[in-house]
Design a protein around this motif. Structure first.
Motif, PDB file in Angstrom:
ATOM      1  N   SER A 173      -8.724 -11.834 -24.298  1.00  0.00           N
ATOM      2  CA  SER A 173      -7.704 -12.483 -23.469  1.00  0.00           C
ATOM      3  C   SER A 173      -6.569 -11.510 -23.194  1.00  0.00           C
ATOM      4  O   SER A 173      -6.144 -10.768 -24.072  1.00  0.00           O
ATOM      5  CB  SER A 173      -7.144 -13.713 -24.175  1.00  0.00           C
ATOM      6  OG  SER A 173      -8.162 -14.653 -24.389  1.00  0.00           O
ATOM      7  N   GLY A 174      -6.096 -11.506 -21.956  1.00  0.00           N
ATOM      8  CA  GLY A 174      -5.046 -10.583 -21.561  1.00  0.00           C
ATOM      9  C   GLY A 174      -5.592  -9.262 -21.042  1.00  0.00           C
ATOM     10  O   GLY A 174      -4.841  -8.434 -20.540  1.00  0.00           O
ATOM     11  N   GLY A 175      -6.907  -9.090 -21.135  1.00  0.00           N
ATOM     12  CA  GLY A 175      -7.527  -7.864 -20.651  1.00  0.00           C
ATOM     13  C   GLY A 175      -7.556  -7.804 -19.134  1.00  0.00           C
ATOM     14  O   GLY A 175      -7.437  -8.810 -18.439  1.00  0.00           O
ATOM     15  N   VAL A 176      -7.745  -6.615 -18.634  1.00  0.00           N
ATOM     16  CA  VAL A 176      -7.732  -6.361 -17.199  1.00  0.00           C
ATOM     17  C   VAL A 176      -9.107  -6.640 -16.591  1.00  0.00           C
ATOM     18  O   VAL A 176     -10.126  -6.256 -17.157  1.00  0.00           O
ATOM     19  CB  VAL A 176      -7.328  -4.899 -16.931  1.00  0.00           C
ATOM     20  CG1 VAL A 176      -7.415  -4.561 -15.456  1.00  0.00           C
ATOM     21  CG2 VAL A 176      -5.927  -4.635 -17.451  1.00  0.00           C
ATOM     22  N   ILE A 177      -9.102  -7.285 -15.423  1.00  0.00           N
ATOM     23  CA  ILE A 177     -10.303  -7.456 -14.613  1.00  0.00           C
ATOM     24  C   ILE A 177     -10.139  -6.522 -13.417  1.00  0.00           C
ATOM     25  O   ILE A 177      -9.083  -6.525 -12.776  1.00  0.00           O
ATOM     26  CB  ILE A 177     -10.434  -8.908 -14.093  1.00  0.00           C
ATOM     27  CG1 ILE A 177     -10.276  -9.936 -15.211  1.00  0.00           C
ATOM     28  CG2 ILE A 177     -11.731  -9.089 -13.311  1.00  0.00           C
ATOM     29  CD1 ILE A 177     -11.311  -9.885 -16.281  1.00  0.00           C
ATOM     30  N   PHE A 178     -11.144  -5.722 -13.132  1.00  0.00           N
ATOM     31  CA  PHE A 178     -11.030  -4.813 -11.997  1.00  0.00           C
ATOM     32  C   PHE A 178     -12.355  -4.722 -11.268  1.00  0.00           C
ATOM     33  O   PHE A 178     -13.389  -5.170 -11.761  1.00  0.00           O
ATOM     34  CB  PHE A 178     -10.513  -3.438 -12.423  1.00  0.00           C
ATOM     35  CG  PHE A 178     -11.247  -2.802 -13.570  1.00  0.00           C
ATOM     36  CD1 PHE A 178     -12.181  -1.807 -13.342  1.00  0.00           C
ATOM     37  CD2 PHE A 178     -10.989  -3.182 -14.884  1.00  0.00           C
ATOM     38  CE1 PHE A 178     -12.843  -1.201 -14.400  1.00  0.00           C
ATOM     39  CE2 PHE A 178     -11.651  -2.581 -15.942  1.00  0.00           C
ATOM     40  CZ  PHE A 178     -12.589  -1.595 -15.692  1.00  0.00           C
ATOM     41  N   ASP A 179     -12.313  -4.173 -10.055  1.00  0.00           N
ATOM     42  CA  ASP A 179     -13.526  -4.099  -9.249  1.00  0.00           C
ATOM     43  C   ASP A 179     -14.209  -2.749  -9.419  1.00  0.00           C
ATOM     44  O   ASP A 179     -13.715  -1.871 -10.118  1.00  0.00           O
ATOM     45  CB  ASP A 179     -13.228  -4.396  -7.776  1.00  0.00           C
ATOM     46  CG  ASP A 179     -12.380  -3.330  -7.099  1.00  0.00           C
ATOM     47  OD1 ASP A 179     -11.847  -2.434  -7.777  1.00  0.00           O
ATOM     48  OD2 ASP A 179     -12.244  -3.404  -5.866  1.00  0.00           O
ATOM     49  N   VAL A 180     -15.352  -2.614  -8.786  1.00  0.00           N
ATOM     50  CA  VAL A 180     -16.130  -1.386  -8.850  1.00  0.00           C
ATOM     51  C   VAL A 180     -15.990  -0.677  -7.507  1.00  0.00           C
ATOM     52  O   VAL A 180     -16.181  -1.277  -6.452  1.00  0.00           O
ATOM     53  CB  VAL A 180     -17.622  -1.707  -9.123  1.00  0.00           C
ATOM     54  CG1 VAL A 180     -18.458  -0.449  -9.100  1.00  0.00           C
ATOM     55  CG2 VAL A 180     -17.764  -2.439 -10.439  1.00  0.00           C
ATOM     56  N   GLN A 181     -15.627   0.581  -7.560  1.00  0.00           N
ATOM     57  CA  GLN A 181     -15.473   1.391  -6.348  1.00  0.00           C
ATOM     58  C   GLN A 181     -16.224   2.702  -6.541  1.00  0.00           C
ATOM     59  O   GLN A 181     -16.439   3.143  -7.676  1.00  0.00           O
ATOM     60  CB  GLN A 181     -13.993   1.690  -6.084  1.00  0.00           C
ATOM     61  CG  GLN A 181     -13.160   0.474  -5.772  1.00  0.00           C
ATOM     62  CD  GLN A 181     -13.493  -0.139  -4.434  1.00  0.00           C
ATOM     63  OE1 GLN A 181     -13.891   0.548  -3.504  1.00  0.00           O
ATOM     64  NE2 GLN A 181     -13.345  -1.452  -4.349  1.00  0.00           N
ATOM     65  N   GLU A 182     -16.569   3.328  -5.449  1.00  0.00           N
ATOM     66  CA  GLU A 182     -17.273   4.613  -5.509  1.00  0.00           C
ATOM     67  C   GLU A 182     -16.411   5.677  -6.185  1.00  0.00           C
ATOM     68  O   GLU A 182     -16.886   6.470  -6.984  1.00  0.00           O
ATOM     69  CB  GLU A 182     -17.655   5.056  -4.095  1.00  0.00           C
ATOM     70  CG  GLU A 182     -18.581   6.238  -4.082  1.00  0.00           C
ATOM     71  CD  GLU A 182     -19.083   6.565  -2.686  1.00  0.00           C
ATOM     72  OE1 GLU A 182     -19.303   7.757  -2.425  1.00  0.00           O
ATOM     73  OE2 GLU A 182     -19.249   5.641  -1.880  1.00  0.00           O
ATOM     74  N   LYS A 183     -15.112   5.685  -5.864  1.00  0.00           N
ATOM     75  CA  LYS A 183     -14.176   6.617  -6.488  1.00  0.00           C
ATOM     76  C   LYS A 183     -13.208   5.827  -7.362  1.00  0.00           C
ATOM     77  O   LYS A 183     -12.633   4.832  -6.911  1.00  0.00           O
ATOM     78  CB  LYS A 183     -13.395   7.383  -5.425  1.00  0.00           C
ATOM     79  CG  LYS A 183     -14.250   8.320  -4.607  1.00  0.00           C
ATOM     80  CD  LYS A 183     -13.406   9.091  -3.629  1.00  0.00           C
ATOM     81  CE  LYS A 183     -14.259  10.062  -2.828  1.00  0.00           C
ATOM     82  NZ  LYS A 183     -13.437  10.810  -1.874  1.00  0.00           N
ATOM     83  N   ALA A 184     -12.984   6.291  -8.589  1.00  0.00           N
ATOM     84  CA  ALA A 184     -12.109   5.584  -9.529  1.00  0.00           C
ATOM     85  C   ALA A 184     -10.713   5.365  -8.970  1.00  0.00           C
ATOM     86  O   ALA A 184     -10.075   4.350  -9.239  1.00  0.00           O
ATOM     87  CB  ALA A 184     -12.033   6.349 -10.850  1.00  0.00           C
ATOM     88  N   VAL A 185     -10.226   6.306  -8.164  1.00  0.00           N
ATOM     89  CA  VAL A 185      -8.881   6.199  -7.610  1.00  0.00           C
ATOM     90  C   VAL A 185      -8.742   4.984  -6.692  1.00  0.00           C
ATOM     91  O   VAL A 185      -7.642   4.509  -6.446  1.00  0.00           O
ATOM     92  CB  VAL A 185      -8.479   7.511  -6.900  1.00  0.00           C
ATOM     93  CG1 VAL A 185      -9.240   7.694  -5.592  1.00  0.00           C
ATOM     94  CG2 VAL A 185      -6.990   7.590  -6.692  1.00  0.00           C
ATOM     95  N   ASN A 186      -9.853   4.439  -6.200  1.00  0.00           N
ATOM     96  CA  ASN A 186      -9.814   3.284  -5.307  1.00  0.00           C
ATOM     97  C   ASN A 186      -9.996   1.949  -6.026  1.00  0.00           C
ATOM     98  O   ASN A 186      -9.996   0.899  -5.392  1.00  0.00           O
ATOM     99  CB  ASN A 186     -10.893   3.429  -4.224  1.00  0.00           C
ATOM    100  CG  ASN A 186     -10.611   4.608  -3.320  1.00  0.00           C
ATOM    101  OD1 ASN A 186      -9.463   4.937  -3.058  1.00  0.00           O
ATOM    102  ND2 ASN A 186     -11.659   5.260  -2.854  1.00  0.00           N
ATOM    103  N   THR A 187     -10.159   1.989  -7.335  1.00  0.00           N
ATOM    104  CA  THR A 187     -10.338   0.770  -8.112  1.00  0.00           C
ATOM    105  C   THR A 187      -9.125  -0.137  -7.953  1.00  0.00           C
ATOM    106  O   THR A 187      -7.990   0.330  -7.931  1.00  0.00           O
ATOM    107  CB  THR A 187     -10.546   1.119  -9.604  1.00  0.00           C
ATOM    108  OG1 THR A 187     -11.712   1.920  -9.710  1.00  0.00           O
ATOM    109  CG2 THR A 187     -10.695  -0.119 -10.447  1.00  0.00           C
ATOM    110  N   LYS A 188      -9.380  -1.450  -7.858  1.00  0.00           N
ATOM    111  CA  LYS A 188      -8.286  -2.406  -7.692  1.00  0.00           C
ATOM    112  C   LYS A 188      -8.242  -3.375  -8.866  1.00  0.00           C
ATOM    113  O   LYS A 188      -9.263  -3.749  -9.436  1.00  0.00           O
ATOM    114  CB  LYS A 188      -8.449  -3.174  -6.386  1.00  0.00           C
ATOM    115  CG  LYS A 188      -8.269  -2.274  -5.188  1.00  0.00           C
ATOM    116  CD  LYS A 188      -8.191  -3.054  -3.930  1.00  0.00           C
ATOM    117  CE  LYS A 188      -7.929  -2.057  -2.797  1.00  0.00           C
ATOM    118  NZ  LYS A 188      -7.750  -2.666  -1.536  1.00  0.00           N
TER     119      LYS A 188
END
Length: 170
Positions: free
Chosen positions: A90-105
């Motif tokens: 709980s409290g952890g980050v949810i993020f998406d998958v992108q080709e380049k890490a710098v574009n992760t949201k």
């Protein structure tokens, strides 16, 4: 030191994923520190009363929706993702998958997990609370937190606790 982070005070706000852009089947990653990988060692070590490991766990899931909003389904993913495996994330980050890490949201903040799903609060709902935290109303629930209490104040807190406990027992 981390090599990537989301700067919530600057230009990186564009890296916050809007819930309106979430869709059924989107691959999402969860990140957190589950109890099973971050055990407590209760043996004193020098001046410390206990120690723990700090091992981040990242797992992959699929965005799904129900009446409660978006959630992550681990159905069909590798390994077990039951409560015992995810407790403590709980409290952890949810993020998406992108080709380049710098574009992760940043997509959200984990709230609860178990039975092959994880519920989360979408990032664009959490962000205003983070940015305006200083304007938020607060109530001190532990008066010992802000300053050291006098002996008289400590005795009053203890007496109130006993009165409340005794009233509950009757």
């Amino acid at each position: 030191m981390p090599d990537r982070f989301i700067d919530l005070d600057g230009k990186d706000l564009k890296r916050v994923f809007k819930r309106s852009n979430l869709f059924e089947g989107k691959i999402l990653l969860t990140s957190g520190y589950p109890d099973v990988k971050n055990y407590f060692n209760w043996e004193p070590i020098g001046e410390f009363t206990h120690s723990t490991s700090v091992q981040r766990h990242i797992t992959t899931g699929i965005c799904r929706f129900d009446d409660g909003g978006p959630f992550i389904s681990f159905e069909g993913t590798e390994g077990s993702q039951m409560y015992e495996d995810l407790n403590g994330m709980s409290g952890g980050v949810i993020f998406d998958v992108q080709e380049k890490a710098v574009n992760t949201k940043w997509c959200g903040l984990a709230v609860t997990a178990g039975d092959e799903i994880m519920r989360f609060i979408p990032a664009d709902l959490v962000l205003p609370a983070i940015l305006d935290y200083e304007k938020t109303e607060a109530e001190v629930i532990d008066p010992a937190f802000e300053r050291e209490l006098t002996l008289q104040e400590q005795m009053e807190i203890y007496a109130q606790y006993l009165r409340n406990t005794y009233a509950t027992i009757k």
